[in-house]
Design a protein around this motif. Structure first.
Motif, PDB file in Angstrom:
ATOM      1  N   UNK A  30       0.814  -1.367   0.063  1.00 24.86           N
ATOM      2  CA  UNK A  30       0.078   0.026  -0.049  1.00 24.86           C
ATOM      3  C   UNK A  30       0.868   1.307   0.145  1.00 24.86           C
ATOM      4  N   UNK A  31       2.100   1.118  -0.146  1.00 21.79           N
ATOM      5  CA  UNK A  31       3.069   2.466  -0.086  1.00 21.79           C
ATOM      6  C   UNK A  31       3.418   2.740  -1.552  1.00 21.79           C
ATOM      7  N   UNK A  32       3.297   4.069  -1.590  1.00 21.86           N
ATOM      8  CA  UNK A  32       3.896   4.736  -2.950  1.00 21.86           C
ATOM      9  C   UNK A  32       5.119   5.069  -2.850  1.00 21.86           C
ATOM     10  N   UNK A  33       6.243   4.179  -3.446  1.00 24.17           N
ATOM     11  CA  UNK A  33       7.686   4.665  -3.419  1.00 24.17           C
ATOM     12  C   UNK A  33       7.963   5.327  -4.786  1.00 24.17           C
ATOM     13  N   UNK A  34       8.801   6.257  -4.778  1.00 19.28           N
ATOM     14  CA  UNK A  34       9.237   6.862  -6.181  1.00 19.28           C
ATOM     15  C   UNK A  34      10.767   6.759  -6.218  1.00 19.28           C
ATOM     16  N   UNK A  35      11.010   6.418  -7.351  1.00 18.28           N
ATOM     17  CA  UNK A  35      12.547   6.087  -7.842  1.00 18.28           C
ATOM     18  C   UNK A  35      12.853   7.327  -8.538  1.00 18.28           C
ATOM     19  N   UNK A  36      13.903   8.069  -8.047  1.00 21.35           N
ATOM     20  CA  UNK A  36      14.502   9.247  -8.887  1.00 21.35           C
ATOM     21  C   UNK A  36      15.837   9.114  -9.033  1.00 21.35           C
ATOM     22  N   UNK A  37      16.325   9.642 -10.118  1.00 21.81           N
ATOM     23  CA  UNK A  37      17.907   9.622 -10.247  1.00 21.81           C
ATOM     24  C   UNK A  37      17.981  10.095 -11.657  1.00 21.81           C
ATOM     25  N   UNK A  38      19.287  10.239 -12.174  1.00 21.67           N
ATOM     26  CA  UNK A  38      19.749  10.869 -13.348  1.00 21.67           C
ATOM     27  C   UNK A  38      19.254   9.978 -14.346  1.00 21.67           C
ATOM     28  N   UNK A  39      19.190  10.100 -15.626  1.00 19.07           N
ATOM     29  CA  UNK A  39      18.812   9.582 -16.897  1.00 19.07           C
ATOM     30  C   UNK A  39      20.045   8.395 -17.010  1.00 19.07           C
ATOM     31  N   UNK A  40      19.625   7.054 -17.350  1.00 15.97           N
ATOM     32  CA  UNK A  40      20.482   6.056 -17.260  1.00 15.97           C
ATOM     33  C   UNK A  40      21.060   5.411 -16.250  1.00 15.97           C
ATOM     34  N   UNK A  41      20.381   5.667 -14.911  1.00 20.90           N
ATOM     35  CA  UNK A  41      20.904   5.132 -13.481  1.00 20.90           C
ATOM     36  C   UNK A  41      20.275   3.786 -13.255  1.00 20.90           C
ATOM     37  N   UNK A  42      19.309   3.368 -14.180  1.00 16.07           N
ATOM     38  CA  UNK A  42      18.855   1.895 -13.928  1.00 16.07           C
ATOM     39  C   UNK A  42      17.129   2.039 -13.551  1.00 16.07           C
ATOM     40  N   UNK A  43      16.548   3.152 -13.607  1.00 15.35           N
ATOM     41  CA  UNK A  43      15.244   2.966 -13.046  1.00 15.35           C
ATOM     42  C   UNK A  43      14.293   2.244 -13.821  1.00 15.35           C
TER      43      UNK A  43
END
Ligand code: ADP
Ligand code: ADP
Length: 230
Positions: A30-43
């Motif tokens: 039920x959690x909303x986790x955001x992955x953030x990081x520069x382009x190409x970092x593997x998101x």
């Protein structure tokens, strides 16, 4: 909803690129986790490993108590909804047919699928009578994005993976979509992993934010207020 556990996952592409190395991360049910990081970092690579569009070359991914590699792929499709930038709607199918894709794959009856489509379009703020028969090119960018969310919710997944879901729409529409999306999430309470490179979006939407650097390295993982130093 189910929790997601990434346990030392890695991805080396066939050409030798090590997109992700040893990432561990836990997302509560039920959690909303955001992955953030520069382009190409593997998101995107991380999201695509969770729904098994690609296979990790190291580590383990758990959905609740189940190792995703042991879950039947058709069942996994139903458990995980996937929303991408520009949505990827089928251009020659109506909005209703697009939203009904998964229910039809699952062999639902026409009536049941139709009812579900109407319910979902209402949920994302589109009048089914008005929009169900339109084709994707007859919608605005923001409306297409809503259809993408409706389609991802169609089989009532336990998890939603969203890759830059709001970045293809203009900033004013984006803010409105984000607000509506938060209201929707308060109602449906899915476990969500959302990828963005937009810090404002991360802060607005995330229960927690995972800051990644090259190779999917986890630099920080905390609530927005903590990350911003309040
Ligand atoms: P992000 O989503 O953070 O922009 P990606 O996961 O798309 O990052 O990519 C991570 C790294 O893996 C990048 O260096 C990218 O070039 C590389 N990569 C992505 N897909 C492939 C692929 N199919 N084959 C080889 N390298 C890839
Ligand atoms: P926005 O500014 O929200 O991105 P648009 O300017 O693209 O939206 O469209 C405005 C309105 O016109 C929307 O409600 C959209 O559904 C409708 N619309 C756009 N193109 C068509 C079309 N080809 N046929 C019918 N309605 C359309």
């Amino acid at each position: 909803a189910a929790s997601i556990t990434l346990d030392g996952i890695g991805k080396r592409y066939p050409d030798g690129t090590e997109a992700v190395r040893g990432l561990s991360l836990h997302v509560d049910a039920g959690e909303l986790v955001v992955l953030i990081g520069p382009s190409g970092c593997g998101k995107s690579t991380v999201l695509r490993m969770i729904n098994r569009l690609i296979e990790p070359t190291a580590g383990r991914i758990m959905l609740g108590d189940s190792d995703v590699t042991r879950v039947d792929p058709v069942k996994l499709r139903r458990q995980i909804g996937y929303v991408i930038q520009n949505v990827g709607l089928f251009p020659h199918q109506t909005v209703a047919a697009n939203v009904a894709t998964v229910p039809r794959l699952l062999g639902w009856s026409t009536d049941r699928a139709r009812g579900r489509v109407a319910e979902l379009l209402e949920l994302v703020g589109l009048d089914p009578a008005q929009f169900g028969r339109r084709y994707p090119h007859e919608l605005s960018g923001g409306q297409r994005q809503r259809v993408g969310v409706a389609r991802a919710l169609a089989a009532d997944p336990v998890v939603l993976l969203m890759d830059e879901p709001f970045s293809a729409v203009d900033p004013i529409v984006r803010t409105r979509l984000q607000e509506e999306f938060l209201r929707l999430q308060a109602e449906v309470r899915k476990t969500i992993v959302l990828v963005t490179h937009d810090l404002d979006e991360a802060v607005r939407l995330g229960d927690r934010i995972a800051v990644l650097s090259e190779g999917g390295r986890l630099e920080q993982y905390d609530q927005p207020a903590v990350l911003l130093g309040d």
